[in-house]
Scaffold this motif. Structure first.
Motif, PDB file in Angstrom:
ATOM      1  N   LEU A  70     -70.479  24.130-111.039  1.00  9.34           N
ATOM      2  CA  LEU A  70     -70.812  23.048-111.512  1.00  9.34           C
ATOM      3  C   LEU A  70     -70.434  22.022-110.922  1.00  9.34           C
ATOM      4  O   LEU A  70     -70.844  21.352-110.307  1.00  9.34           O
ATOM      5  N   ALA A  71     -68.829  22.493-110.205  1.00  8.87           N
ATOM      6  CA  ALA A  71     -68.357  21.283-109.324  1.00  8.87           C
ATOM      7  C   ALA A  71     -69.611  20.611-108.288  1.00  8.87           C
ATOM      8  O   ALA A  71     -69.311  19.944-108.063  1.00  8.87           O
ATOM      9  N   GLU A  72     -69.446  22.072-107.439  1.00 10.67           N
ATOM     10  CA  GLU A  72     -70.378  21.785-106.665  1.00 10.67           C
ATOM     11  C   GLU A  72     -71.646  21.698-106.262  1.00 10.67           C
ATOM     12  O   GLU A  72     -72.153  21.310-105.651  1.00 10.67           O
ATOM     13  N   ALA A  73     -72.027  21.526-108.133  1.00 10.83           N
ATOM     14  CA  ALA A  73     -73.436  21.201-108.291  1.00 10.83           C
ATOM     15  C   ALA A  73     -73.196  19.819-107.768  1.00 10.83           C
ATOM     16  O   ALA A  73     -74.820  18.846-107.298  1.00 10.83           O
ATOM     17  N   HIS A  74     -72.719  19.444-108.842  1.00  8.52           N
ATOM     18  CA  HIS A  74     -72.217  17.947-109.106  1.00  8.52           C
ATOM     19  C   HIS A  74     -71.731  17.699-107.228  1.00  8.52           C
ATOM     20  O   HIS A  74     -73.084  15.902-107.481  1.00  8.52           O
ATOM     21  N   LEU A  75     -71.542  17.865-106.805  1.00 10.39           N
ATOM     22  CA  LEU A  75     -70.938  17.180-104.979  1.00 10.39           C
ATOM     23  C   LEU A  75     -72.697  17.201-104.682  1.00 10.39           C
ATOM     24  O   LEU A  75     -73.190  16.172-103.392  1.00 10.39           O
ATOM     25  N   ASP A  76     -72.972  18.469-104.471  1.00 14.81           N
ATOM     26  CA  ASP A  76     -74.653  18.475-104.128  1.00 14.81           C
ATOM     27  C   ASP A  76     -75.351  17.668-104.556  1.00 14.81           C
ATOM     28  O   ASP A  76     -75.963  16.846-103.771  1.00 14.81           O
ATOM     29  N   THR A  77     -76.086  17.446-105.562  1.00 11.06           N
ATOM     30  CA  THR A  77     -76.306  15.839-106.212  1.00 11.06           C
ATOM     31  C   THR A  77     -76.010  14.584-105.753  1.00 11.06           C
ATOM     32  O   THR A  77     -77.178  14.400-105.216  1.00 11.06           O
ATOM     33  N   ILE A  78     -74.521  14.047-105.949  1.00 10.65           N
ATOM     34  CA  ILE A  78     -74.315  13.584-104.786  1.00 10.65           C
ATOM     35  C   ILE A  78     -74.494  13.237-103.690  1.00 10.65           C
ATOM     36  O   ILE A  78     -75.164  12.148-103.137  1.00 10.65           O
ATOM     37  N   LEU A  79     -74.607  14.395-102.716  1.00  9.07           N
ATOM     38  CA  LEU A  79     -74.593  14.127-101.155  1.00  9.07           C
ATOM     39  C   LEU A  79     -76.101  14.093-101.457  1.00  9.07           C
ATOM     40  O   LEU A  79     -76.293  13.058-100.068  1.00  9.07           O
ATOM     41  N   ARG A  80     -77.106  14.656-102.015  1.00  9.23           N
ATOM     42  CA  ARG A  80     -77.947  13.924-101.561  1.00  9.23           C
ATOM     43  C   ARG A  80     -78.796  12.749-101.972  1.00  9.23           C
ATOM     44  O   ARG A  80     -80.503  12.048-101.891  1.00  9.23           O
ATOM     45  N   LEU A  81     -78.434  12.635-103.306  1.00  7.88           N
ATOM     46  CA  LEU A  81     -77.991  11.113-102.931  1.00  7.88           C
ATOM     47  C   LEU A  81     -78.250  10.136-102.266  1.00  7.88           C
ATOM     48  O   LEU A  81     -78.748   9.352-102.346  1.00  7.88           O
ATOM     49  N   ALA A  82     -77.399  10.115-102.324  1.00 12.86           N
ATOM     50  CA  ALA A  82     -76.084   9.485-100.793  1.00 12.86           C
ATOM     51  C   ALA A  82     -77.069   9.225 -99.874  1.00 12.86           C
ATOM     52  O   ALA A  82     -77.439   8.297 -99.245  1.00 12.86           O
ATOM     53  N   VAL A 123     -67.531  10.471-102.108  1.00 14.43           N
ATOM     54  CA  VAL A 123     -68.220   9.276-102.837  1.00 14.43           C
ATOM     55  C   VAL A 123     -68.062   8.300-101.660  1.00 14.43           C
ATOM     56  O   VAL A 123     -69.660   7.272-102.225  1.00 14.43           O
ATOM     57  N   ALA A 124     -68.146   7.813-100.670  1.00 13.51           N
ATOM     58  CA  ALA A 124     -67.216   6.408-100.117  1.00 13.51           C
ATOM     59  C   ALA A 124     -69.084   6.252 -99.577  1.00 13.51           C
ATOM     60  O   ALA A 124     -69.528   4.999 -99.528  1.00 13.51           O
ATOM     61  N   PRO A 125     -69.048   7.775 -99.209  1.00 12.42           N
ATOM     62  CA  PRO A 125     -70.453   8.025 -98.409  1.00 12.42           C
ATOM     63  C   PRO A 125     -71.815   7.122 -99.430  1.00 12.42           C
ATOM     64  O   PRO A 125     -73.004   6.140 -98.892  1.00 12.42           O
ATOM     65  N   MET A 126     -71.785   7.073-100.326  1.00 13.32           N
ATOM     66  CA  MET A 126     -72.640   6.843-101.323  1.00 13.32           C
ATOM     67  C   MET A 126     -72.638   5.109-101.956  1.00 13.32           C
ATOM     68  O   MET A 126     -73.442   4.998-103.215  1.00 13.32           O
ATOM     69  N   HIS A 127     -71.802   4.301-101.280  1.00 16.98           N
ATOM     70  CA  HIS A 127     -71.906   3.086-102.353  1.00 16.98           C
ATOM     71  C   HIS A 127     -72.276   2.383-102.472  1.00 16.98           C
ATOM     72  O   HIS A 127     -72.936   1.284-103.129  1.00 16.98           O
ATOM     73  N   ASP A 128     -74.262   2.683-101.375  1.00 17.83           N
ATOM     74  CA  ASP A 128     -75.164   1.599-101.772  1.00 17.83           C
ATOM     75  C   ASP A 128     -76.298   1.945-101.557  1.00 17.83           C
ATOM     76  O   ASP A 128     -77.247   1.549-102.092  1.00 17.83           O
TER      77      ASP A 128
END
Ligand SMILES: [Fe+2]
Ligand SMILES: [Fe+2]
Length: 272
Positions: A70-82, A123-128
């Motif tokens: 689940l954590a990996e899926a969260h991370l994957d979602t975040i990176l894709r959003l970024a 998470v820093a890469p998705m600041h914007d």
């Protein structure tokens, strides 16, 4: 009579003693049998408990695997959003990645706990990310923005925060805080809330600083790329537009010790 009587009494007491001993022996045997039964029952209970423990361990391991997934899926979602946010923005994927790396260097210099450091780097890469909600006409405008357009642009921290709101993941919650506070300033001159000093969480203070470092180093339609030395000069001494009072003094302090690593990160992760 007396002697006989005395002998009879002695015999009687011997018999009594014998009978009493027999009773004790019988009681003892009963107790031993009872103990043996109890021991058997206890052994059975212990065996059962051991089986439960094995089952429980298996269940915990399975739960841990599920939570890791689940954590990996969260991370994957975040990176894709970024990544999605950098497709819309003029900022590059390299800028986003560099921000994660610089943030890690500062977090380490500030002796932040390992987990918090890792989360910030991620998470820093998705600041914007909130720029997803800013119209193209403003986001890609070649000339300077009007005051109205600036007020729309300045909504991106809140848009990003509302996109990431309500998650139980510490990763996404930190991403929300970074999005919301990466334009706040130590001296209260930032936006959207005009927070001062420690009112801005440390993740936001760090990303604010590294975002300005990278913006100064990068070429923009309205400005040339600056050298590392000129960038450090502006961050530490100010140039009228950027002032050291905008940044957490502790960050400025540790930046002095690690600034060469910033230059390395910039050189090794240039825009394509
Ligand atoms: Fe921003
Ligand atoms: Fe940025």
């Amino acid at each position: 009579m007396t002697a006989e009587g005395g002998g009879g009494s002695s015999l009687g007491s011997k018999q009594d003693l014998h009978a009493q001993l027999l009773r004790y022996a019988a009681d003892l045997q009963t107790s031993v049998c009872r103990e043996r039964d109890t021991h058997k029952q206890l052994s059975a209970i212990v065996e059962q408990l051991e089986m439960y423990t094995v089952d429980l361990r298996r269940a915990v391991a399975a739960e841990r695997r599920r939570s890791d997934q689940l954590a990996e899926a969260h991370l994957d979602t975040i990176l894709r959003l970024a990544r999605a946010s950098t497709f819309r923005d003029n900022e590059t994927q390299a800028h986003a990645s560099r921000l994660g790396l610089y943030s890690g260097v500062l977090a380490e210099a500030l002796q932040m706990p390992e987990r918090e450091r890792q989360v910030l780097v991620t998470v820093a890469p998705m600041h914007d990310i909130g720029k997803i909600g800013v119209p193209d006409a403003i986001l890609h405008k070649a000339g300077p923005l009007t005051p109205e357009e600036w007020s729309v642009m300045r909504r991106h921290p809140a848009i990003g925060a509302s996109l990431l709101r309500g998650s139980s993941s510490d990763l996404i919650e930190t991403a929300r805080l970074v999005s919301l506070t990466h334009h706040e300033a130590w001296d209260g001159s930032g936006y959207p809330q005009g927070l001062r000093e420690n009112e801005t969480p440390i993740c936001g203070r760090i990303v604010k600083f590294v975002d300005v470092y990278d913006a100064l180093r990068s070429k923009r339609p309205y400005k040339p790329a600056l050298s590392h030395e000129d960038t450090c000069q502006i961050l530490l001494k100010g140039d009228g537009r950027t002032l050291p009072s905008e940044f957490d003094p502790r960050i400025l302090d540790v930046f002095g010790d690690v600034q060469e690593r910033f230059d390395e990160i910039y050189r090794q992760n240039r825009d394509e």
